[in-house]
Design a protein around this motif. Sequence first.
Motif, mmCIF file in Angstrom:
data_model
loop_
_atom_site.group_PDB
_atom_site.id
_atom_site.type_symbol
_atom_site.label_atom_id
_atom_site.label_comp_id
_atom_site.label_asym_id
_atom_site.label_seq_id
_atom_site.Cartn_x
_atom_site.Cartn_y
_atom_site.Cartn_z
ATOM 1 N N ASN A 19 0.553 -1.524 0.012
ATOM 2 C CA ASN A 19 0.408 0.263 -0.001
ATOM 3 C C ASN A 19 0.812 1.642 -0.226
ATOM 4 O O ASN A 19 0.227 2.091 0.269
ATOM 5 N N SER A 20 2.138 1.151 0.135
ATOM 6 C CA SER A 20 2.840 2.240 0.084
ATOM 7 C C SER A 20 3.365 2.755 -1.421
ATOM 8 O O SER A 20 3.974 1.259 -2.384
ATOM 9 N N ILE A 21 4.826 3.728 -1.308
ATOM 10 C CA ILE A 21 5.232 3.700 -3.024
ATOM 11 C C ILE A 21 6.524 2.994 -2.688
ATOM 12 O O ILE A 21 7.410 2.121 -3.780
ATOM 13 N N TYR A 22 6.632 2.827 -1.530
ATOM 14 C CA TYR A 22 8.217 2.125 -1.151
ATOM 15 C C TYR A 22 7.931 -0.186 -1.491
ATOM 16 O O TYR A 22 8.701 -0.362 -2.149
ATOM 17 N N PRO A 34 13.268 0.597 -14.672
ATOM 18 C CA PRO A 34 12.660 1.390 -13.634
ATOM 19 C C PRO A 34 11.506 1.315 -13.243
ATOM 20 O O PRO A 34 10.795 1.605 -14.396
ATOM 21 N N ALA A 35 10.336 1.118 -13.152
ATOM 22 C CA ALA A 35 9.070 0.767 -12.252
ATOM 23 C C ALA A 35 8.247 1.838 -12.324
ATOM 24 O O ALA A 35 7.289 1.895 -12.581
ATOM 25 N N ASN A 36 8.672 3.568 -11.878
ATOM 26 C CA ASN A 36 8.034 4.367 -12.073
ATOM 27 C C ASN A 36 6.955 4.238 -11.855
ATOM 28 O O ASN A 36 5.724 4.621 -11.881
ATOM 29 N N ILE A 37 6.865 3.859 -10.191
ATOM 30 C CA ILE A 37 5.530 3.794 -9.461
ATOM 31 C C ILE A 37 4.896 4.608 -8.929
ATOM 32 O O ILE A 37 3.766 5.041 -9.320
ATOM 33 N N GLN A 38 5.920 5.798 -8.580
ATOM 34 C CA GLN A 38 5.281 7.239 -8.755
ATOM 35 C C GLN A 38 4.327 7.882 -9.581
ATOM 36 O O GLN A 38 2.853 7.813 -9.193
#
Length: 107
Positions: A19-22, A34-38
């Motif tokens: 549930n977090s960006i981390y 790189p996933a670029n989740i942000q």
Amino acid sequence: MSKKELLVLLLIDRLPSMNSIYSLTSLYDRFDFPANIQEVLVNLKNVGLIEYSEIRPLTEMQVYKSTASGKKILKSDLNKKEMLDYINTLHNPGFLYELTEKIMNKN
């Protein structure tokens, strides 16, 4: 909505530890670096599919939960075969494939 966004929404909705960006970046970077989740989180939040699960100071990591709209999208747009096919296109998909398959079979 992209398959990546749908997968992140599924993980946030069904796995409390994702549930977090981390936590999402730690998982997703193994398969799509790189996933670029942000960027994905911002898109999901902007269209109202996720929201902060609690208000935290800016110095603390935000955690997310799916909204009613997000849950509705998962019910209507989530196709098991298409999602698993998408995961198979990622680098070294084994763990993510198994995790997602278990999540989808459970519900």
